[in-house]
Design an enzyme around this catalytic site. Structure first.
Site, PDB file in Angstrom:
ATOM      1  N   LYS A  92     -33.089 -43.013  -1.306  1.00 14.25           N
ATOM      2  CA  LYS A  92     -32.509 -42.176  -2.358  1.00 14.25           C
ATOM      3  C   LYS A  92     -31.652 -43.100  -3.223  1.00 14.25           C
ATOM      4  O   LYS A  92     -31.421 -44.251  -2.832  1.00 14.25           O
ATOM      5  CB  LYS A  92     -31.642 -41.047  -1.768  1.00 14.25           C
ATOM      6  CG  LYS A  92     -30.677 -41.541  -0.674  1.00 14.25           C
ATOM      7  CD  LYS A  92     -29.892 -40.402  -0.026  1.00 14.25           C
ATOM      8  CE  LYS A  92     -30.658 -39.530   0.917  1.00 14.25           C
ATOM      9  NZ  LYS A  92     -30.804 -38.170   0.477  1.00 14.25           N
ATOM     10  N   ARG A  93     -31.178 -42.636  -4.382  1.00  8.72           N
ATOM     11  CA  ARG A  93     -30.275 -43.480  -5.168  1.00  8.72           C
ATOM     12  C   ARG A  93     -29.097 -43.921  -4.290  1.00  8.72           C
ATOM     13  O   ARG A  93     -28.684 -43.203  -3.369  1.00  8.72           O
ATOM     14  CB  ARG A  93     -29.765 -42.710  -6.394  1.00  8.72           C
ATOM     15  CG  ARG A  93     -30.818 -42.522  -7.483  1.00  8.72           C
ATOM     16  CD  ARG A  93     -31.322 -43.832  -8.064  1.00  8.72           C
ATOM     17  NE  ARG A  93     -30.344 -44.482  -8.879  1.00  8.72           N
ATOM     18  CZ  ARG A  93     -30.418 -44.641 -10.201  1.00  8.72           C
ATOM     19  NH1 ARG A  93     -31.471 -44.184 -10.856  1.00  8.72           N
ATOM     20  NH2 ARG A  93     -29.471 -45.259 -10.865  1.00  8.72           N
TER      21      ARG A  93
END
Ligand SMILES: *Cc1c(COP(=O)(O)O)cnc(C)c1O
Length: 830
Positions: free
Chosen positions: A563-564
């Site tokens: 994920k970011r």
């Protein structure tokens, strides 16, 4: 002449460009190679073949697209317009083959030409026109809209440079420009005939006309042209093929000519460059807003083009302006398109002579707003002088909306000045700012959060005053993801097993996965389930080897966090656990331990120093742990570079454990959590976003819960949080932090991670240290559960079986029923 190739173009009865049979596909692919690529088979590169194939597939979508557009214009069905500054659609070829149902025929056609479909699919550069979850959500919704046969258009920006490619050098993230258009994009269709003008800057003039009406004219400083670039998005096994319409900015020709005639050739070119700059690049920030002038201009640019296009289509349908909201609904994906509230008012009042009250009714009925964040730093606001400078006429309209709105609030809550100040569209504390979430809320008939917990918090916190004023406006629509891309396309082995076990049909009614529960104790099925997961893990292991050189054991527990990179997502909590395990092995080299392979992936915003330092830390840990003979392969740590949709296809299906460990109350929904669940990963997670609903669906016995709840987080904060106390009262935590601070993971450089360790010890805004003990305890439960293969496999099956709720089809169904009032339209092909 003898050397000229004999072209394998079979004679077939099926029509050119639309036949779905193997022979027709083979003939058309070769035709395209010659006619569009100008190549012949013997010298064609794989990329030539990829283009020839893609054009053949695109041809098959065109009749559907034309029939779809025609049906919408002819019928009086309402059209859903999804306005989003980002669409992270991912590679198109594989998905289009699946939705059209021609994957196997194409594979055979290519084989006859001596080509491998998978190799060609792998060539495609993905359009990275989004940062992460928000842009991917928009793409999943497009897939569901077409699959559910809903009349819809996606509107956004055709960035020339999407999200940067991430490379890792010496453990640090390095950003490389994304050149996705360099070799051409076979999926898009340029529509120079669909173009609109958009004004910027300058000033306004007002006057009173003969009927005594107050009128305003905007005299802009400059004008930019927006040209439509269309990407057809076919639904799964239906004729519907909706359009993703992205706007590309161009210079207005007349400007060039004027300057050229005046002899200022240089200025003419400058104008062109300035205009093209608008759609040049995607801002790479995920949550926080940059507050940049160009960003505001981008937002206004695509919103204005989209609304003008909707007005054009309304006229094409032969409907009067008063019917706008009966024919169109515009869903605002976060506040990025919220200028639509003022722009639709401007188009109606200034350009169509609609009275204010009528225009306001139309605007409100047409617009709906999805909120995506509770993080205060991510709530979009614009400095007033900047706004005035870029969009003077729009600011006037916002003032008028605000004045009428505040009158309404004054009537409901007389004398409540604090409330007025909070609800105003203009923040008057300090330097004045325009509040886009307030604008979107006031100008929409519906406001939704993206998970049950998020919607509740939205109503209690950031939009509390609005929820009190208009409780009926608010509702929850929990996010979803498309099982076509995230199961069928990326996990074909699982799809076959599902087809053979519960029959086809699950991909369009994901609740059918429940039927799997009946097989959760069937030993033969358990074996097959494990074999699928094992094969997926082997595939990921091979990619890890080729991307990073790291060799991992595919039988180890694959523990994945992709994920970011963000402090609130707490990749550093995961890192602290790895260090804890490492220290345990160093203390007791004979310790029996569940072998784990930790995989991380995700991009950090280029200006987000702490996130970049977290990437460096993970790579530092990887370097030490992977090469320490004491560890002896029992732990492996991998940072998989350039997490994007294409890489996501190999990563999600290979996970045993999904890390969803954000601080409770911070992640609006999450969608990665859903992709993992569908693919049979177990979740270790907090009660945050959609994790709450994932646990509800999966059953608490199939979910590893840890951490403070949202209200406990608030209480700890209220009572005064002292992270250092947590570090001092737990030996393992203190040792882990000290080891980082000592330079152990930075080749002896004790300064490198100092800011990170100090931040955790003295501030720790996301309560990493407060949740550490609980996290480690649950991870021990995970390790223990892994030892019982049968139990683990059963839990894995239960997760997939109960993931039906998280299909984007369910989410789009809710938008249609509760927010848009739109029904499907069947498309007939002649
Ligand atoms: C699904 C997805 C995301 C969102 O992941 P979260 O875990 O919900 O933050 C981000 N990037 C890509 C490439 C995705 O596929």
């Amino acid at each position: 002449m003898d050397d000229l190739p004999t072209l394998k173009t079979p004679a077939v009865a099926e029509p050119a460009r639309s036949g779905l049979g193997v022979a027709a596909l083979q003939r058309d692919i070769v035709d395209n190679l010659i006619c569009l690529q100008g190549r012949y088979p013997e010298i064609a590169t794989p990329h030539d073949w990829y283009m020839a194939l893609s054009f053949a597939v695109r041809d098959r979508m065109m009749a559907r697209r034309v029939a779809t557009t025609h049906a919408y214009v002819a019928s009086d069905a309402k059209v859903a317009c999804y306005l989003s500054a980002e669409f992270l659609i991912g590679p198109q070829l594989g998905n289009n083959l699946i939705n059209l149902g021609i994957e196997s025929n194409v594979r055979d056609a290519l084989q006859a030409l001596g080509l491998d479909l998978d190799a060609l699919v792998a060539i495609e550069e993905e359009p990275g026109l989004g940062n992460g979850g928000l842009g991917r959500l928009a793409a999943c919704y497009l897939d569901s809209l077409s699959t559910l046969e809903i009349p819809a258009i996606g509107y956004g920006i055709r960035y020339e440079f999407g999200i940067f490619d991430q490379e890792i050098k010496d453990g640090w993230q390095v950003e490389v420009t994304d050149k996705w258009l360099q070799k051409g994009n076979p999926w898009e269709i340029l529509r120079p005939d669909v173009a609109f003008y958009v004004n910027f800057g300058g000033r306004t003039e007002s006057w009173t006309d003969e009927q005594g009406r107050y009128c305003v004219r905007w005299i802009p400083a400059y004008t930019v042209k927006g040209v439509a670039v269309d990407t057809p998005t076919p639904g799964f096994r239906v004729n519907t093929c909706n359009t993703l319409r992205l706007w590309k900015s161009e210079a207005v020709e007349s400007f060039d000519l004027q300057d050229f005639n005046a002899g200022d050739y240089y200025e003419a070119v400058h104008e062109k460059v300035r205009s093209e700059t608008l759609s040049k690049v995607l801002y790479p920030n995920d949550e926080p807003e940059a507050g940049k002038r160009l960003r505001l201009a981008q937002q206004y640019f695509f919103v204005s083009c989209s609304l003008q296009d909707m007005l054009r289509l309304l006229a094409l349908k032969g409907e009067p302006i008063s019917r706008f909201a009966d024919m169109f609904t515009a869903q605002l994906n976060d506040t990025h398109p919220s200028i639509a509230v003022a722009e639709l008012m401007r188009l109606l009042i200034d350009e169509r002579n609609v009275e204010w009250d009528d225009a306001w009714t139309i605007t409100r009925n047409a617009l709906a707003y999805t909120n995506h964040t509770l993080l205060p730093e991510a709530l979009e606001t614009w400095s007033l002088p900047l706004f005035q400078d870029v969009l003077p006429r729009l600011l006037e309209i916002i003032y008028e909306i605000n004045s009428r709105f505040l009158d309404e609030v004054r009537q409901r809550f007389p004398g409540d000045h604090a409330r007025l100040a909070r609800m105003s569209l203009i923040d008057e504390h300090g330097a004045k700012r325009v509040r886009m979430a307030n604008l979107a809320t006031v100008g929409s008939h519906a406001v939704n959060g993206v998970a049950a917990l998020h919607t509740r918090l939205l109503e209690q916190t950031v939009l509390h005053d609005f929820a009190e004023l208009w409780p009926e406006k608010f509702r929850n629509v929990t996010n979803g993801v498309t099982p076509r891309r995230f199961m069928m396309l990326s996990n074909p082995k699982l799809s076959v097993l599902l087809d053979e076990t519960i029959g086809e049909g699950w991909a369009t009614d994901l609740t059918k996965l429940r039927k799997l529960e009946a097989y959760a104790d069937d030993p033969a099925f358990l074996d097959r389930w494990r074999a699928v997961k094992q094969a997926n893990k082997q595939a990921l292991a091979a990619r890890i080897k080729s991307e990073t050189g790291i060799v991992v054991d595919p039988t180890a527990l694959f523990d994945i966090q992709v994920k970011r990179i963000h402090e609130y997502k707490r990749q550093h909590l995961n890192a602290l656990y790895i260090i804890t395990l490492y220290l345990r092995l160093r203390r007791d080299p004979n310790l029996s331990m569940t072998p784990r392979c930790f995989v991380f992936g995700g991009k950090a915003a280029p200006g987000y120093w702490m996130a970049k330092l977290i990437i460096r830390l993970i790579n530092g840990i990887a370097e030490v742990v992977n090469n320490d003979p004491t560890v002896n392969g029992r732990l492996k740590v991998v940072f998989f570079p350039d997490f994007n949709i294409k890489n996501a296809h190999t990563i999600y299906p290979a996970a045993d454990l999904s890390e969803q460990i954000s601080t409770a109350g911070k992640e609006a929904s999450g969608t990665g959590n859903m992709k993992f669940m569908m693919n049979g990963a177990l979740t270790i997670g907090t009660l945050d976003g959609a994790n709450v609903e994932i646990r509800e669906e999966a059953g608490e016995e199939n979910f590893f819960l840890f951490g403070l709840t949202e209200s406990e987080v608030e209480r700890v904060r209220r009572e005064g949080y002292h992270p250092d106390n947590y570090a001092n009262s737990n030996d393992e935590l203190r040792e882990a932090l000290d080891l980082v601070a000592s330079g152990h993971f930075s080749r002896g450089d004790a300064n490198m991670f100092r800011p990170l360790v100090d931040n955790l010890r003295w501030s720790d805004p996301f309560l990493v240290l407060a949740d550490y003990v609980s996290y480690v305890a649950r991870q021990e439960d995970v390790s223990h559960a892994w030892q019982d293969t049968k139990r683990w496999t059963r839990m894995s099956i239960m997760n997939t079986a109960r993931s039906g709720k998280f299909s984007s089809d369910r989410a789009i169904g809710e938008y249609c029923e509760h927010i848009w009032n739109i029904r499907p339209v069947k498309i007939a092909l002649e």
